[in-house]
Design an enzyme around this catalytic site. Sequence first.
Site, PDB file in Angstrom:
ATOM      1  N   ARG A 181       0.836  -1.191   0.000  1.00 52.76           N
ATOM      2  CA  ARG A 181       0.000   0.000   0.000  1.00 52.76           C
ATOM      3  C   ARG A 181       0.879   1.252   0.000  1.00 52.76           C
ATOM      4  NH1 ARG A 181      -1.904   0.812   4.326  1.00 52.76           N
ATOM      5  NH2 ARG A 181      -1.300  -0.972   5.573  1.00 52.76           N
TER       6      ARG A 181
ATOM      7  N   TYR B  73      -1.638  -3.393  -7.018  1.00 50.52           N
ATOM      8  CA  TYR B  73      -1.370  -4.253  -5.868  1.00 50.52           C
ATOM      9  C   TYR B  73      -2.358  -4.107  -4.723  1.00 50.52           C
ATOM     10  CZ  TYR B  73       1.486  -7.275  -2.987  1.00 50.52           C
ATOM     11  OH  TYR B  73       1.941  -8.341  -2.239  1.00 50.52           O
TER      12      TYR B  73
ATOM     13  N   LYS C 264      -9.634  -2.094   1.656  1.00 45.83           N
ATOM     14  CA  LYS C 264      -9.288  -0.960   2.512  1.00 45.83           C
ATOM     15  C   LYS C 264     -10.063   0.302   2.109  1.00 45.83           C
ATOM     16  CE  LYS C 264      -6.247  -3.449   4.640  1.00 45.83           C
ATOM     17  NZ  LYS C 264      -6.553  -3.923   6.000  1.00 45.83           N
TER      18      LYS C 264
ATOM     19  N   HIS D 181     -10.869  -2.178  11.472  1.00 46.69           N
ATOM     20  CA  HIS D 181      -9.760  -3.018  11.003  1.00 46.69           C
ATOM     21  C   HIS D 181      -9.582  -4.154  12.022  1.00 46.69           C
ATOM     22  CE1 HIS D 181      -5.255  -3.135   9.635  1.00 46.69           C
ATOM     23  NE2 HIS D 181      -5.996  -3.965   8.941  1.00 46.69           N
TER      24      HIS D 181
ATOM     25  N   SER E 185      -1.440  -3.725  10.487  1.00 43.52           N
ATOM     26  CA  SER E 185      -1.139  -4.657   9.406  1.00 43.52           C
ATOM     27  C   SER E 185       0.069  -5.528   9.754  1.00 43.52           C
ATOM     28  CB  SER E 185      -0.823  -3.874   8.135  1.00 43.52           C
ATOM     29  OG  SER E 185      -1.855  -2.965   7.879  1.00 43.52           O
TER      30      SER E 185
ATOM     31  N   CYS F 254       0.552  -7.971  11.853  1.00 46.65           N
ATOM     32  CA  CYS F 254       0.835  -8.271  13.260  1.00 46.65           C
ATOM     33  C   CYS F 254       0.218  -9.608  13.666  1.00 46.65           C
ATOM     34  CB  CYS F 254       0.300  -7.169  14.171  1.00 46.65           C
ATOM     35  SG  CYS F 254       1.326  -5.706  14.205  1.00 46.65           S
TER      36      CYS F 254
ATOM     37  N   ASP G 106      -9.681  -9.620   8.916  1.00 47.38           N
ATOM     38  CA  ASP G 106      -9.139  -8.277   8.664  1.00 47.38           C
ATOM     39  C   ASP G 106     -10.106  -7.129   8.941  1.00 47.38           C
ATOM     40  OD1 ASP G 106      -6.912  -6.710   7.861  1.00 47.38           O
ATOM     41  OD2 ASP G 106      -7.836  -6.359   5.916  1.00 47.38           O
TER      42      ASP G 106
ATOM     43  N   ARG H  54       1.789 -12.027  -0.623  1.00 54.13           N
ATOM     44  CA  ARG H  54       0.424 -12.294  -0.163  1.00 54.13           C
ATOM     45  C   ARG H  54      -0.173 -13.547  -0.766  1.00 54.13           C
ATOM     46  NH1 ARG H  54      -2.113  -8.296   3.343  1.00 54.13           N
ATOM     47  NH2 ARG H  54      -0.522  -6.718   3.598  1.00 54.13           N
TER      48      ARG H  54
HETATM   49  C1  OXD Z   1      -3.218  -4.463   5.578  1.00 50.28           C
HETATM   50  C2  OXD Z   1      -3.864  -5.581   4.878  1.00 50.28           C
HETATM   51  O1  OXD Z   1      -2.285  -3.869   5.047  1.00 50.28           O
HETATM   52  O2  OXD Z   1      -4.730  -6.216   5.490  1.00 50.28           O
HETATM   53  O3  OXD Z   1      -3.634  -4.168   6.698  1.00 50.28           O
HETATM   54  O4  OXD Z   1      -3.549  -5.833   3.709  1.00 50.28           O
HETATM   55 MN    MN Z   2      -5.345  -5.242   7.282  1.00 46.56          MN
END
Ligand code: OXD
Ligand code: MN
Length: 622
Positions: free
Chosen positions: A86, A226, A235, A255, A277, A279, A304, A396
């Site tokens: 991102r 991406y 998001k 989130h 993100s 974690c 998520d 990913r």
């Molecule tokens: C993030 C995702 O970046 O879930 O939080 O992709």
């Molecule tokens: Mn996320």
Amino acid sequence: MHIENIPGPSTDADSPNHVRHAQLKRWVAEVASLTRPDRIHWCDGSKAEYDALCDALVAGGTFLRLNAAKRPASFLARSDPGDVARVEDRTYICSARREDAGPTNNWMAPDQMKATLTGLFDGCMRGRTMYVVPFSMGPIGSPLSRIGVQITDSAYVVVSMRIMTRMGRAALDALGTDGEFVPCLHSVGMPLETGKKDVSWPCNPDHKYIVHFPEERAIWSFGSGYGGNALLGKKCLALRIASTMGRDQDWLAEHMLILGVESPEGEKSYVAAAFPSACGKTNFAMLIPPPAFAGWKVTTVGDDIAWIRPGPDGQLRAINPEYGFFGVAPGTSYQSNPNAMDTLRANCIFTNVALTPDGDVWWEGMTETPPPKLIDWQGQEWTPDCGRKAAHPNARFTVPASQCPSLDPEWENPAGVPISAFLFGGRRSTTMPLIVESFSWTDGVYLAATMGSETTAAAVGKVGEVRRDPFAMLPFCGYHIADYFDHWLTMGRKLANPPRVFCVNWFRKTSDGRFLWPGYGENMRVLKWVIERCRGKTPAVESPIGWMPSASTIEWDGLPEAVQEAFSDAMMLHRDEWVRELLLHEELFIRLYDRLPKEFVLRRELLLASLWRGPERWALPN
Ligand code: OXD
Ligand code: MN
């Protein structure tokens, strides 16, 4: 212009007969005349369409088909090395007034941004197909769901959207003739000039814009193919735009993962948990309890995003608006997350992972010993001693949620699942204890609002720095973050019995850099205490910052003694660290000064007083 997927003679130049939504038809026609694609394809979401697009992506070199015996119906994509995460510095909230975006979002006046973007979108789809992708975030027909329509010139995005959302004809039909939808316009920003050969991962190296117009509820994304930049349901819609919908309509777009916990007695509770993100949200959402927890079961609703609103009984209920998982691959293994590994057995799209000689995938952490030879995420030969990562740290997987063995039976319940507890967790080597329960809703909102975390590879930028990440929403809140805090405070006041709020930190370390807590499945020990607190079944100790479990209320069976010994260090509050922490709270508060809820100023004072008057090192009593 050629228009595909038209079941009968068309009466409209730009849309097939079954499209009856005038506003949608108009918007698609307008976008087509601006972007000038060679073809328009209205996606029906069928398997046949998905397969045909995957075949075309293989033929065009974007996808590599993996070994069908090892990883059936799965593909590997390698992105442009400059398009791997991102782009927060290119992400904008273009509200009419700058102050409504707040100091934590990039802002530009909507007219000015539209002028810039219109210039960039002008002719940007030349030589390409423009796909129209209707999708539902949340089960189709649920009062909690919302519909979006993404226009994109990326087939990779289309197939990913089919995994991540309920995409196609059913979503379009749910729109009817005048249903509300969020227009999501996306282009990779690389027109194909006549006679020019396409590249495997088109994107724009110079111009990237991820733009939200909250009043209009519209999204424009340019230049990246991406993840969160390009799969606009995730998001952009489900967090940034949905957070503004939630503010206006009395709900919450968060989130958060959602998981279910069932006790041996068959009592079921649901928990929603926010972590920044990368974690370990997917790991926590798919946790397998250790053997000491015979009869306990953890189930997955989402990994998520959670959309949450009060149900008719005044209890908060949550849905997962997504249909698949777009998770970070590195670190995922049969050790760390067996459920994820089983979820990934087929029908996956992997992006930026490494390729094994037998046509399967690998990433750092998947196995203890790396294979002797691989092709890395950039297509180069790789050996363990070459000094490079085989997979990109933000590589990913994209996979249907329905393949997850721990999927909760209620995951598609249109009414959502009832939430008993909120967990907030950052990645912190110091300061934050393993677990603490807030004294009240207001206090919980304070703790969540002042959360900090060490940054990860999910976004472009420095890795490992502590930044304030309120509610793990810093990059995802579509309006002024202080108004968002206020919205949370207000929501709590409307609930008869608000969920309890907890903060966790799985990542605290010793001074010589070793983790104090084993994490992964062992987090069940903390989760059980959380559940029992919600049910009023276990006591807690009052600390300067909230309620804590004494060691005797945690299940230790099956853990090495050293972990139990480290517990008191994992829970310790160091006054000097907390004073530094409170100064950082203050720094955040000053940035938000004009809209900061008054409660926060008072709560900070009280925290400072309790810490100041307490011992230099506050430890749980034995
Ligand atoms: C993030 C995702 O970046 O879930 O939080 O992709
Ligand atoms: Mn996320």
